[in-house]
Design a protein around this motif. Structure first.
Motif, PDB file in Angstrom:
ATOM      1  N   SER A  67      -3.759  29.264  53.520  1.00 21.40           N
ATOM      2  CA  SER A  67      -4.792  30.199  53.865  1.00 21.40           C
ATOM      3  C   SER A  67      -4.832  31.410  52.810  1.00 21.40           C
ATOM      4  CB  SER A  67      -4.282  31.043  54.992  1.00 21.40           C
ATOM      5  OG  SER A  67      -3.032  31.719  54.960  1.00 21.40           O
ATOM      6  N   SER A  68      -3.941  31.175  51.574  1.00 21.23           N
ATOM      7  CA  SER A  68      -4.005  31.999  50.422  1.00 21.23           C
ATOM      8  C   SER A  68      -4.064  31.338  49.128  1.00 21.23           C
ATOM      9  CB  SER A  68      -2.815  32.943  50.516  1.00 21.23           C
ATOM     10  OG  SER A  68      -1.667  32.187  50.028  1.00 21.23           O
ATOM     11  N   ASN A  92     -13.742  33.512  49.277  1.00 22.39           N
ATOM     12  CA  ASN A  92     -12.965  33.842  50.534  1.00 22.39           C
ATOM     13  C   ASN A  92     -12.599  32.395  51.014  1.00 22.39           C
ATOM     14  OD1 ASN A  92     -13.884  36.298  51.049  1.00 22.39           O
ATOM     15  ND2 ASN A  92     -15.751  35.730  51.908  1.00 22.39           N
ATOM     16  N   TYR A  94     -10.006  31.048  54.240  1.00 23.58           N
ATOM     17  CA  TYR A  94      -9.311  31.252  55.392  1.00 23.58           C
ATOM     18  C   TYR A  94      -9.294  29.917  56.293  1.00 23.58           C
ATOM     19  CZ  TYR A  94     -14.209  31.738  57.124  1.00 23.58           C
ATOM     20  OH  TYR A  94     -15.453  31.599  57.327  1.00 23.58           O
TER      21      TYR A  94
END
Length: 121
Positions: A67-68, A92, A94
């Motif tokens: 998620s990063s 983005n 996520y």
């Protein structure tokens, strides 16, 4: 009787020539601007696909999606790959409520990839 005849442009001819020149300039500017936008779009989508491939490699190694971008950075030579080329904003990244990874170019609206499926194809 002899007539004096002057040769050369009249003001009306000069104005018509200048208007045509300005019109050609505007058309050229418009075409080059669209070509630049297309290059940015192609580069951004290529980078999104690279991030998706890195996610798949990360999943194969770790058994989960990242998620990063920090966890994905070993898969890239430079962190420039995480930036939208049209505006310099970071993409983005996520994990959604279903557990799929989502990568999107939010600001420029160039599209997104949900677990390997791009929405532009």
């Amino acid at each position: 009787m002899t007539r004096n005849r002057q040769s050369g442009f009249v003001m009306l001819d000069l104005a018509a020539f200048l208007m045509a020149l300005v019109l050609v300039g505007f058309l050229q500017f418009s075409i080059s601007e669209r070509a630049q936008e297309q290059r940015y779009e192609d580069e951004a989508r290529k980078r999104l696909k690279f991030i998706a491939k890195a996610q798949e490699g990360f999943f194969a190694a770790q058994g989960r999606y990242s998620s990063s971008f920090r966890e994905l950075s070993p898969y890239f030579a430079s962190t420039e790959s995480f930036l939208d080329p049209s505006n310099g904003e970071i993409f983005n990244l996520y994990i959604d409520e279903v557990g799929r990874y989502v990568i999107e170019a939010d600001v420029s609206g160039l599209g997104r990839i949900v677990s390997g499926d791009p929405d532009w194809e």
